[in-house]
Motif scaffolding. Sequence first.
Motif, short mmCIF file in Angstrom:
data_model
loop_
_atom_site.label_atom_id
_atom_site.label_comp_id
_atom_site.label_asym_id
_atom_site.label_seq_id
_atom_site.Cartn_x
_atom_site.Cartn_y
_atom_site.Cartn_z
N ALA A 140 0.82 -1.21 0.00
CA ALA A 140 0.00 0.00 0.00
C ALA A 140 0.86 1.27 0.00
O ALA A 140 0.38 2.36 -0.30
CB ALA A 140 -0.91 0.00 1.23
N ALA A 141 2.12 1.13 0.32
CA ALA A 141 3.00 2.31 0.42
C ALA A 141 3.64 2.62 -0.94
O ALA A 141 3.56 1.84 -1.88
CB ALA A 141 4.08 2.06 1.46
N SER A 142 4.27 3.79 -1.02
CA SER A 142 4.94 4.22 -2.25
C SER A 142 6.09 3.28 -2.58
O SER A 142 7.03 3.13 -1.79
CB SER A 142 5.48 5.64 -2.05
N LEU A 202 9.79 13.04 -4.97
CA LEU A 202 8.69 12.13 -5.31
C LEU A 202 7.34 12.83 -5.20
O LEU A 202 7.07 13.54 -4.22
CB LEU A 202 8.67 10.94 -4.33
N GLN A 203 6.51 12.56 -6.19
CA GLN A 203 5.13 13.02 -6.12
C GLN A 203 4.41 12.37 -4.93
O GLN A 203 3.56 12.97 -4.30
CB GLN A 203 4.44 12.59 -7.41
N MET A 234 1.97 13.49 2.24
CA MET A 234 1.93 14.48 3.32
C MET A 234 0.67 15.34 3.22
O MET A 234 0.07 15.68 4.24
CB MET A 234 3.21 15.31 3.32
N ALA A 235 0.27 15.69 1.98
CA ALA A 235 -0.97 16.47 1.81
C ALA A 235 -2.15 15.67 2.32
O ALA A 235 -3.04 16.20 3.01
CB ALA A 235 -1.16 16.84 0.34
N LYS A 286 -7.13 9.51 2.65
CA LYS A 286 -6.19 8.48 2.21
C LYS A 286 -5.36 8.97 1.03
O LYS A 286 -5.93 9.59 0.12
CB LYS A 286 -6.94 7.22 1.78
N PRO A 287 -4.05 8.73 1.01
CA PRO A 287 -3.26 9.19 -0.14
C PRO A 287 -3.53 8.34 -1.38
O PRO A 287 -3.86 7.17 -1.28
CB PRO A 287 -1.81 8.98 0.33
N VAL A 288 -3.37 8.98 -2.53
CA VAL A 288 -3.42 8.23 -3.80
C VAL A 288 -1.97 8.04 -4.25
O VAL A 288 -1.36 8.97 -4.78
CB VAL A 288 -4.24 8.99 -4.87
#
Length: 261
Positions: free
Chosen positions: A202-204, A240-241, A247-248, A255-257
């Motif tokens: 699930a992480a980058s 990195l995007q 962080m946003a 939840k981050p995309v």
Amino acid sequence: MAHDEYETIKVSTEDAIGTITLSRPKALNALNDKVMEEVVAAAEVMDADPAVRAIIITGDGPKAFAAGADIKEMSTLTYSEAFHKQLGARLGRLADVRKPTIAAVAGYALGGGCELAMLADILIAADTAVFGQPEVTLGVIPGLGGTQRLVRAVGKAKAMEVVLGGARLTAEQAERAGLAARVVPAAELMAEARALAGRIAAASAPAVAKAKDCVLRALETPLAEGLRYEQREFWSCFALQDQKEGMAAFIEKRKPVIQDK
Ligand code: CO8
């Protein structure tokens, strides 16, 4: 090699998790040339496949992860043959896989089996797991990291007891000594491994790859150099995007995309 062409392993990919299952249960998943070639080939395919974000390596059947290199196949080898075929070296290439690898170990992980488990980034043990390096009883020594990775994992005292004295470590002892990250009931082994792989998946992916690289580097560099390396890799994350988005998303309580960019 296409996935359905493997003879000694089973492979599957589900929910971004690739699973490689050693499958020679009648020989307790002993590592012959074919198994070693296929495990690495499958791992390399998964490493290059964007659909796979974490790789689990496990053994078929409750009795063994792998009971070592195949003694029957090795027994008549000459030094010259072992040297020229670089016995075991191909399996060692698993260390070059960039995606996170998890060894899910139930039953015997002896000799090359223990070494294969230690090649993974994270080792989860079923409560049935038994670890050992019995090579000296066969007139050889560990040849795939047993004298190197084990001492780094458990320290000299335990490593010497295992490598010289043939001591076996139970799952609980392996966890206490630092070889296994966790011990779980055998029936829950794969579910636990998948849950952990799922959290990683699930992480980058670039952040995970950088983190893995830095942790492994710690085993090979003095602290000051390792810290410098980590700092440079940390700073590079701000390109990195996924850092901007991650962080946003935290600040915006959503939840981050993740885009792996
Ligand atoms: N190689 C080949 N066959 C094996 C191996 C093995 N490592 N381990 C088990 N088998 C076979 C047995 O021969 C037996 O076959 P068969 O039914 O045809 O006789 C079958 O698996 C079942 O085994 P057992 O009947 O022995 O089962 P038990 O429950 O009685 O015992 C043990 C289980 C304790 C795990 C026992 O099988 C054993 O001691 N196995 C050998 C363990 C060992 O010494 N491993 C180290 C091997 S050397 C090594 O790994 C060097 C690594 C170097 C780096 C890699 C380079 C390639």
